[in-house]
Write a protein that holds these residues in place. Structure first.
Motif, PDB file in Angstrom:
ATOM      1  N   SER A  13      -9.664  32.036 117.862  1.00 15.92           N
ATOM      2  CA  SER A  13     -10.014  31.465 116.558  1.00 15.92           C
ATOM      3  C   SER A  13     -10.604  32.524 115.633  1.00 15.92           C
ATOM      4  O   SER A  13     -10.339  32.532 114.423  1.00 15.92           O
ATOM      5  CB  SER A  13     -11.003  30.314 116.734  1.00 15.92           C
ATOM      6  N   SER A  14     -11.403  33.455 116.177  1.00 14.54           N
ATOM      7  CA  SER A  14     -11.976  34.518 115.360  1.00 14.54           C
ATOM      8  C   SER A  14     -10.893  35.452 114.834  1.00 14.54           C
ATOM      9  O   SER A  14     -10.936  35.893 113.683  1.00 14.54           O
ATOM     10  CB  SER A  14     -13.002  35.320 116.170  1.00 14.54           C
ATOM     11  N   LYS A  15      -9.912  35.751 115.683  1.00 15.47           N
ATOM     12  CA  LYS A  15      -8.810  36.609 115.248  1.00 15.47           C
ATOM     13  C   LYS A  15      -7.974  35.928 114.164  1.00 15.47           C
ATOM     14  O   LYS A  15      -7.497  36.580 113.219  1.00 15.47           O
ATOM     15  CB  LYS A  15      -7.955  36.996 116.448  1.00 15.47           C
ATOM     16  N   LEU A  16      -7.798  34.598 114.277  1.00 12.92           N
ATOM     17  CA  LEU A  16      -7.077  33.859 113.240  1.00 12.92           C
ATOM     18  C   LEU A  16      -7.850  33.868 111.924  1.00 12.92           C
ATOM     19  O   LEU A  16      -7.259  33.985 110.842  1.00 12.92           O
ATOM     20  CB  LEU A  16      -6.832  32.421 113.705  1.00 12.92           C
ATOM     21  N   ILE A  17      -9.175  33.761 112.029  1.00 11.99           N
ATOM     22  CA  ILE A  17     -10.015  33.810 110.831  1.00 11.99           C
ATOM     23  C   ILE A  17      -9.867  35.162 110.134  1.00 11.99           C
ATOM     24  O   ILE A  17      -9.715  35.243 108.916  1.00 11.99           O
ATOM     25  CB  ILE A  17     -11.485  33.536 111.200  1.00 11.99           C
ATOM     26  N   MET A  18      -9.896  36.242 110.882  1.00 10.83           N
ATOM     27  CA  MET A  18      -9.781  37.570 110.287  1.00 10.83           C
ATOM     28  C   MET A  18      -8.387  37.801 109.710  1.00 10.83           C
ATOM     29  O   MET A  18      -8.235  38.469 108.679  1.00 10.83           O
ATOM     30  CB  MET A  18     -10.096  38.639 111.335  1.00 10.83           C
ATOM     31  N   GLY A  45     -17.615  34.097 108.794  1.00 13.74           N
ATOM     32  CA  GLY A  45     -17.923  35.484 109.126  1.00 13.74           C
ATOM     33  C   GLY A  45     -18.949  35.584 110.243  1.00 13.74           C
ATOM     34  O   GLY A  45     -18.856  36.470 111.116  1.00 13.74           O
ATOM     35  N   LEU A  46     -19.927  34.683 110.225  1.00  7.45           N
ATOM     36  CA  LEU A  46     -20.937  34.655 111.283  1.00  7.45           C
ATOM     37  C   LEU A  46     -20.302  34.320 112.633  1.00  7.45           C
ATOM     38  O   LEU A  46     -20.580  34.960 113.653  1.00  7.45           O
ATOM     39  CB  LEU A  46     -22.014  33.626 110.924  1.00  7.45           C
ATOM     40  N   TYR A  47     -19.409  33.348 112.619  1.00  8.31           N
ATOM     41  CA  TYR A  47     -18.721  32.942 113.851  1.00  8.31           C
ATOM     42  C   TYR A  47     -17.826  34.069 114.380  1.00  8.31           C
ATOM     43  O   TYR A  47     -17.852  34.394 115.570  1.00  8.31           O
ATOM     44  CB  TYR A  47     -17.888  31.688 113.581  1.00  8.31           C
ATOM     45  N   ALA A  48     -17.063  34.688 113.472  1.00 12.10           N
ATOM     46  CA  ALA A  48     -16.162  35.766 113.883  1.00 12.10           C
ATOM     47  C   ALA A  48     -16.928  36.980 114.394  1.00 12.10           C
ATOM     48  O   ALA A  48     -16.444  37.703 115.273  1.00 12.10           O
ATOM     49  CB  ALA A  48     -15.261  36.164 112.712  1.00 12.10           C
ATOM     50  N   GLY A  49     -18.128  37.222 113.866  1.00 12.87           N
ATOM     51  CA  GLY A  49     -18.932  38.336 114.337  1.00 12.87           C
ATOM     52  C   GLY A  49     -19.597  38.067 115.669  1.00 12.87           C
ATOM     53  O   GLY A  49     -19.741  38.980 116.496  1.00 12.87           O
TER      54      GLY A  49
END
Length: 324
Positions: free
Chosen positions: A127-132, A116-120
């Motif tokens: 990679s953040s979009k894949l995480i979400m 969550g910290l990385y995606a924010g």
């Protein structure tokens, strides 16, 4: 501070007393355990004797007063099925459920918080979009279906992990624990992952939302203008300020892991309180049901009290008495 803590403790006591009435009446007006526990071949005299021994011949209010009297002595009555104190029956299963909940929450925090910290911090990266996207799946997939898929893939198809039971245990602090043995740890992994999936997604999305809110604050911009290292800005300025809502969720969700792990324990045959309460409901074992529900009430009241204290440790501007 001390006065406020005492006031909160008194309020919590009133909540627990009110819940004893709600829980006891709610459980006792549903179903008749006599129809399940007593052999239909018994004659009327034997049926009356069993009913009297179970204390079901008294009025509901007399049963409630007897229940309150037992609480003052630390007793919830004897289980109709096991013939032993209901609290002892539950406490025997508590280490298994507590171990499963702790392991699931550790997984959720270790995985959800950094992602969550990385995606924010880097919302535009692929990679953040894949995480979400993965977090949406964690919210959407039913727990029972994920558990069955885990069993099918990792236990049946691959044969890597066992699918049932608790495995070997070792004694520590007067209780038996699975994580202290290799076999027990292998039995613990699948149900813990299944239980942690939803919580991981929840913590991940909450952390991402908190990061995106905090990075826009002036104190973060000022820290960057001062030339502070990015790691220090993230750990000291961003992470600390987003932890208040995260701590709230972690505290309450940990309570829900303990209270509502019924599905996971049933799927994986985990011998915890969740499986016990399902069996007790099927058999209308009222003392065990009431004892379990009251333990959950005390658990959530205590967690809310602890969360309030954690607020003041994370942010001195937050006061239990609303001052400052």
């Amino acid at each position: 501070m001390i006065t406020t803590l005492i006031r909160r403790a008194i309020q919590a006591g009133f909540v627990v007393i009110a819940m004893t009435l709600i829980v006891f009446i709610g459980v006792n007006v549903i179903g008749n355990p006599v129809d399940i526990l007593i052999n239909p071949d018994l004659n009327q005299a034997e049926r009356l004797r069993v009913i009297e021994n179970l204390g079901l011949d008294q009025s509901l209010w007399r049963q409630y007063l007897s229940f309150l009297h037992g609480l003052t002595q630390g007793s919830f009555g004897d289980s109709f099925v096991y013939g032993r104190p209901a609290l002892d029956v539950i406490l025997e299963r508590l280490p298994a459920t507590l171990e499963l909940a702790l392991c699931a929450m550790v997984i959720a925090i270790v995985v959800g918080l950094p992602l969550g910290l990385y995606a924010g911090l880097y919302p535009d990266r692929v990679s953040s979009k894949l995480i979400m996207t993965g977090s949406i799946l964690g919210f959407s997939l039913p727990t029972f279906w994920v558990g069955l898929m885990f069993i099918l893939v990792f236990a049946v198809q691959l044969g890597w992990l066992p699918s049932n039971g608790r495995g070997d245990t070792a004694e520590f602090l007067g209780a038996r624990w699975s994580f202290l043995t290799g076999d027990g740890l292998s039995h613990l992994l699948l149900p813990a992952l299944n239980l942690a999936l939803f919580k991981t997604s929840l913590i991940l999305r909450l952390t991402r939302a908190g990061v995106q809110e905090v990075v826009m604050q002036d104190f973060v911009k000022f820290a960057r203008a001062k030339g502070l290292r990015e790691n220090r800005i993230i750990l000291v300025h961003i992470l600390k300020n987003l932890m208040i809502p995260v701590v709230t969720i972690i505290g309450l969700e940990f309570g829900s892991l303990i209270a509502f792990s019924v599905v996971t324990e049933s799927i994986f045959g985990w011998p915890g309180m969740g499986k016990l309460i399902i069996d007790s409901i099927n058999l209308l074992d009222r003392p065990v049901i009431v004892a379990y529900l009251m333990m959950m009430v005390v658990l959530f009241v205590s967690l809310n009290f602890i969360i309030d204290i954690c607020y003041t440790l994370l942010d001195p501007r937050v006061r239990l008495d609303g001052k400052g």
